[in-house]
Design a protein around this motif. Structure first.
Motif, PDB file in Angstrom:
ATOM      1  N   LEU A   1      -1.863  -8.337 -14.201  1.00 50.25           N
ATOM      2  CA  LEU A   1      -3.160  -7.878 -14.707  1.00 50.25           C
ATOM      3  C   LEU A   1      -2.930  -7.089 -15.996  1.00 50.25           C
ATOM      4  N   SER A   2      -3.192  -7.743 -17.106  1.00 46.79           N
ATOM      5  CA  SER A   2      -3.000  -7.123 -18.413  1.00 46.79           C
ATOM      6  C   SER A   2      -4.369  -6.838 -19.029  1.00 46.79           C
ATOM      7  N   THR A   3      -4.377  -6.560 -20.298  1.00 46.06           N
ATOM      8  CA  THR A   3      -5.642  -6.205 -20.942  1.00 46.06           C
ATOM      9  C   THR A   3      -5.849  -7.037 -22.200  1.00 46.06           C
ATOM     10  N   LEU A   4      -7.096  -7.295 -22.517  1.00 41.95           N
ATOM     11  CA  LEU A   4      -7.436  -8.110 -23.684  1.00 41.95           C
ATOM     12  C   LEU A   4      -6.787  -7.507 -24.929  1.00 41.95           C
TER      13      LEU A   4
ATOM     14  N   ALA B   1      -7.489  -9.059 -19.163  1.00 39.27           N
ATOM     15  CA  ALA B   1      -8.903  -8.874 -18.823  1.00 39.27           C
ATOM     16  C   ALA B   1      -9.608  -7.970 -19.822  1.00 39.27           C
ATOM     17  N   SER B   2     -10.866  -8.288 -20.041  1.00 40.90           N
ATOM     18  CA  SER B   2     -11.733  -7.423 -20.849  1.00 40.90           C
ATOM     19  C   SER B   2     -12.144  -6.201 -20.014  1.00 40.90           C
ATOM     20  N   PHE B   3     -13.041  -5.411 -20.526  1.00 38.99           N
ATOM     21  CA  PHE B   3     -13.507  -4.161 -19.898  1.00 38.99           C
ATOM     22  C   PHE B   3     -14.275  -4.490 -18.611  1.00 38.99           C
TER      23      PHE B   3
ATOM     24  N   VAL C   1      -0.107  -5.107 -10.637  1.00 35.65           N
ATOM     25  CA  VAL C   1      -0.987  -4.162 -11.325  1.00 35.65           C
ATOM     26  C   VAL C   1      -0.128  -2.996 -11.790  1.00 35.65           C
ATOM     27  N   ARG C   2      -0.363  -2.536 -13.002  1.00 33.19           N
ATOM     28  CA  ARG C   2       0.264  -1.266 -13.398  1.00 33.19           C
ATOM     29  C   ARG C   2      -0.773  -0.166 -13.172  1.00 33.19           C
ATOM     30  N   PRO C   3      -0.585   0.641 -12.101  1.00 36.31           N
ATOM     31  CA  PRO C   3      -1.545   1.723 -11.880  1.00 36.31           C
ATOM     32  C   PRO C   3      -1.520   2.655 -13.087  1.00 36.31           C
ATOM     33  N   PRO C   4      -2.687   3.109 -13.540  1.00 31.15           N
ATOM     34  CA  PRO C   4      -2.719   3.938 -14.749  1.00 31.15           C
ATOM     35  C   PRO C   4      -1.828   5.172 -14.666  1.00 31.15           C
ATOM     36  N   VAL C   5      -1.537   5.638 -13.452  1.00 35.98           N
ATOM     37  CA  VAL C   5      -0.729   6.860 -13.305  1.00 35.98           C
ATOM     38  C   VAL C   5       0.770   6.580 -13.274  1.00 35.98           C
ATOM     39  N   VAL C   6       1.152   5.337 -13.281  1.00 36.25           N
ATOM     40  CA  VAL C   6       2.578   4.999 -13.133  1.00 36.25           C
ATOM     41  C   VAL C   6       3.177   4.639 -14.495  1.00 36.25           C
TER      42      VAL C   6
ATOM     43  N   PHE D   1       4.533   0.638   0.116  1.00 36.32           N
ATOM     44  CA  PHE D   1       5.096   0.316  -1.199  1.00 36.32           C
ATOM     45  C   PHE D   1       4.667   1.366  -2.211  1.00 36.32           C
ATOM     46  N   ASP D   2       5.637   1.772  -3.032  1.00 32.16           N
ATOM     47  CA  ASP D   2       5.317   2.718  -4.103  1.00 32.16           C
ATOM     48  C   ASP D   2       6.187   2.370  -5.309  1.00 32.16           C
ATOM     49  N   PHE D   3       5.560   2.194  -6.461  1.00 29.25           N
ATOM     50  CA  PHE D   3       6.338   1.885  -7.671  1.00 29.25           C
ATOM     51  C   PHE D   3       7.357   2.979  -7.979  1.00 29.25           C
TER      52      PHE D   3
ATOM     53  N   LEU E   1       0.837  -1.205   0.000  1.00 26.68           N
ATOM     54  CA  LEU E   1       0.000   0.000   0.000  1.00 26.68           C
ATOM     55  C   LEU E   1       0.867   1.247   0.000  1.00 26.68           C
ATOM     56  N   ARG E   2       0.445   2.226  -0.785  1.00 24.86           N
ATOM     57  CA  ARG E   2       1.188   3.497  -0.761  1.00 24.86           C
ATOM     58  C   ARG E   2       1.137   4.111   0.621  1.00 24.86           C
ATOM     59  N   ASP E   3      -0.038   4.035   1.228  1.00 22.22           N
ATOM     60  CA  ASP E   3      -0.206   4.599   2.559  1.00 22.22           C
ATOM     61  C   ASP E   3      -0.936   3.575   3.419  1.00 22.22           C
TER      62      ASP E   3
HETATM   63  N1  LIG Z   1     -10.669  -0.711 -16.270  1.00 22.95           N
HETATM   64  C1  LIG Z   1     -10.705  -1.728 -17.120  1.00 22.95           C
HETATM   65  O1  LIG Z   1     -11.740  -2.029 -17.738  1.00 22.95           O
HETATM   66  C2  LIG Z   1      -9.456  -2.564 -17.312  1.00 22.95           C
HETATM   67  C3  LIG Z   1      -9.524  -3.724 -18.091  1.00 22.95           C
HETATM   68  C4  LIG Z   1      -8.359  -4.497 -18.263  1.00 22.95           C
HETATM   69  C5  LIG Z   1      -7.166  -4.112 -17.648  1.00 22.95           C
HETATM   70  N2  LIG Z   1      -7.148  -2.968 -16.897  1.00 22.95           N
HETATM   71  C6  LIG Z   1      -5.875  -2.591 -16.266  1.00 22.95           C
HETATM   72  O2  LIG Z   1      -6.005  -2.720 -14.861  1.00 22.95           O
HETATM   73  C7  LIG Z   1      -5.022  -1.881 -14.235  1.00 22.95           C
HETATM   74  C8  LIG Z   1      -5.669  -1.092 -13.111  1.00 22.95           C
HETATM   75  O3  LIG Z   1      -6.215  -2.006 -12.184  1.00 22.95           O
HETATM   76  P1  LIG Z   1      -7.388  -1.559 -11.220  1.00 22.95           P
HETATM   77  O4  LIG Z   1      -8.479  -0.950 -12.054  1.00 22.95           O
HETATM   78  O5  LIG Z   1      -7.681  -2.698 -10.327  1.00 22.95           O
HETATM   79  O6  LIG Z   1      -6.668  -0.411 -10.386  1.00 22.95           O
HETATM   80  P2  LIG Z   1      -7.272   0.989  -9.948  1.00 22.95           P
HETATM   81  O7  LIG Z   1      -8.640   0.816  -9.396  1.00 22.95           O
HETATM   82  O8  LIG Z   1      -7.028   1.956 -11.067  1.00 22.95           O
HETATM   83  O9  LIG Z   1      -6.336   1.347  -8.723  1.00 22.95           O
HETATM   84  C9  LIG Z   1      -4.959   1.609  -8.889  1.00 22.95           C
HETATM   85  C10 LIG Z   1      -4.209   0.984  -7.732  1.00 22.95           C
HETATM   86  O10 LIG Z   1      -2.826   1.282  -7.872  1.00 22.95           O
HETATM   87  C11 LIG Z   1      -2.366   1.906  -6.687  1.00 22.95           C
HETATM   88  N3  LIG Z   1      -1.320   2.863  -7.005  1.00 22.95           N
HETATM   89  C12 LIG Z   1      -1.455   4.061  -7.632  1.00 22.95           C
HETATM   90  N4  LIG Z   1      -0.260   4.649  -7.744  1.00 22.95           N
HETATM   91  C13 LIG Z   1       0.651   3.820  -7.173  1.00 22.95           C
HETATM   92  C14 LIG Z   1       2.058   3.882  -6.979  1.00 22.95           C
HETATM   93  N5  LIG Z   1       2.789   4.941  -7.382  1.00 22.95           N
HETATM   94  N6  LIG Z   1       2.665   2.858  -6.351  1.00 22.95           N
HETATM   95  C15 LIG Z   1       1.954   1.793  -5.904  1.00 22.95           C
HETATM   96  N7  LIG Z   1       0.621   1.671  -6.068  1.00 22.95           N
HETATM   97  C16 LIG Z   1      -0.024   2.681  -6.695  1.00 22.95           C
HETATM   98  C17 LIG Z   1      -3.586   2.562  -6.101  1.00 22.95           C
HETATM   99  O11 LIG Z   1      -3.339   2.771  -4.722  1.00 22.95           O
HETATM  100  P3  LIG Z   1      -3.847   4.065  -3.898  1.00 22.95           P
HETATM  101  O12 LIG Z   1      -5.048   3.599  -3.134  1.00 22.95           O
HETATM  102  O13 LIG Z   1      -2.707   4.387  -3.018  1.00 22.95           O
HETATM  103  O14 LIG Z   1      -4.153   5.131  -4.915  1.00 22.95           O
HETATM  104  C18 LIG Z   1      -4.651   1.506  -6.373  1.00 22.95           C
HETATM  105  O15 LIG Z   1      -4.577   0.472  -5.435  1.00 22.95           O
HETATM  106  C19 LIG Z   1      -4.474  -0.959 -15.319  1.00 22.95           C
HETATM  107  O16 LIG Z   1      -3.208  -1.404 -15.696  1.00 22.95           O
HETATM  108  C20 LIG Z   1      -5.496  -1.130 -16.446  1.00 22.95           C
HETATM  109  O17 LIG Z   1      -4.942  -0.881 -17.711  1.00 22.95           O
HETATM  110  C21 LIG Z   1      -8.250  -2.206 -16.695  1.00 22.95           C
END
Ligand SMILES: NC(=O)c1ccc[n+]([C@@H]2O[C@H](COP(=O)([O-])OP(=O)(O)OC[C@H]3O[C@@H](n4cnc5c(N)ncnc54)[C@H](OP(=O)(O)O)[C@@H]3O)[C@@H](O)[C@H]2O)c1
Length: 291
Positions: free
Chosen positions: A101-104, A133-135, A73-78, A52-54, A33-35
């Motif tokens: 966790l990748s994407t279709l 994963a799909s949408f 997981v790759r957080p979208p902001v990283v 933990f923080d990427f 967890l970041r926090d």
């Molecule tokens: N949405 C879709 O339909 C879909 C479909 C297929 C694949 N995906 C992929 O799924 C991934 C996202 O998964 P999700 O939707 O489960 O995540 P999410 O809800 O977007 O949450 C992001 C997670 O990453 C953490 N995070 C953010 N910045 C970070 C950092 N610098 N270091 C460590 N952790 C950090 C966040 O923690 P905090 O609580 O601290 O912010 C949160 O736990 C993406 O790669 C996306 O492309 C999405």
């Protein structure tokens, strides 16, 4: 098979369900967890937590100590390169297995960061499982909930294209399966729901379950982008959404596979089940509790 599992993105849409599913399987879970302080009891009650923080490599050593498996997981902001460096670090310290966790479509689509990260993982000695994963159905709870609650409409620029929506709860459970059972090493799974629906069909399910009319006005990309801008969404995020919905509009998001069923040992959840389970949130009678 793995013993101590580090879960990244543990507060996110999928990660929270990975933690729950691993815990239900009596796995030894470490949530990254970041926090770590203010996390919900849903996360804090389980296993060990670690800061933990990427973007802060100084946090990686402690997080990776004695870890056998990782839900990545790759957080979208990283930036993808930071995730790549973390993968290399996991390889160096002897982690055995990563479920990513990748994407279709990531195998063929060189434009998505997942394509690059998958290759980076496969270039290491790590055992891997790619969960493409799909949408997520949960996107309707997050980005689109204000349109549903305040305007009784599904405001998505996907035309009449179909999408093989998957429930993030099923993705989380599938991740726990591949991290705790044998037979999933160096494999990729395309995780979809059981059906492909267009947004008119999704709106009809919402109307039926919620007992009020939900329409699908088939907005153009421009109308969608304008509404998102007025709502204060960032330009980059809007561009990403437009790209995703263009894929759906072109009919490229409709593929249904039986990988979810094979991993879960049951049918993945249908859209109707998802809407029923979160009906209070879509009615606006429930505080947003998460996903
Ligand atoms: N949405 C879709 O339909 C879909 C479909 C297929 C694949 N995906 C992929 O799924 C991934 C996202 O998964 P999700 O939707 O489960 O995540 P999410 O809800 O977007 O949450 C992001 C997670 O990453 C953490 N995070 C953010 N910045 C970070 C950092 N610098 N270091 C460590 N952790 C950090 C966040 O923690 P905090 O609580 O601290 O912010 C949160 O736990 C993406 O790669 C996306 O492309 C999405």
């Amino acid at each position: 098979m793995t013993n101590v599992v580090l879960v990244t993105g543990a507060t996110g849409t999928v990660g929270r369900h990975v933690v729950a599913a691993l815990t239900a399987r009596d796995a030894d879970v470490r949530t990254a967890l970041r926090d770590p302080e203010p996390v919900s009891s849903e996360i804090a009650d389980v296993g060990d937590t670690v800061a933990f923080d990427f973007t802060k490599p100084e946090t990686w050593g402690r997080a990776l100590t004695d870890v056998d498996g990782i839900f990545l997981v790759r957080p979208p902001v990283v930036d993808k390169s930071e995730v790549g460096s973390f993968v290399d670090a996991a390889d160096r310290v002897g982690v055995s297995h990563i479920a990513y966790l990748s994407t279709l479509g990531a195998a063929k689509n060189v434009l998505v960061p997942h394509h690059w990260i998958e290759k980076r993982i496969m270039a290491t000695d790590l055992e891997y499982t790619l969960l493409r994963a799909s949408f997520f159905m949960q996107n309707l709870l997050e980005v689109h909930r204000p349109d549903l609650v305040e305007h009784d409409e599904l405001f998505v620029p996907a035309g009449s294209g179909k999408t093989s929506f998957v429930d993030a709860r099923d993705v989380g459970e599938a991740a726990a399966v591949v991290l705790t059972e044998s037979g999933h090493v160096d494999r990729a799974y395309d995780l979809t729901g059981p059906e492909a629906l267009d947004y008119g069909e999704v709106a009809a399910i919402f109307s039926d379950v919620l007992g009020r009319s939900i329409t699908y006005p088939e907005p153009s990309l421009v109308a969608f982008a304008n509404r998102m801008r007025r709502r204060g969404e960032a330009v980059g995020f809007i561009a990403l959404m437009c790209g995703i919905y263009t894929t759906a509009r072109l009919g490229l998001a409709a593929r249904v596979t039986d990988d979810s069923q094979r991993l879960l040992g049951r049918r993945p959840r249908k859209m109707r089940t998802f809407v029923e389970d979160y009906a209070d949130e879509f009615r606006g009678t429930s505080r947003r509790t998460g996903r």
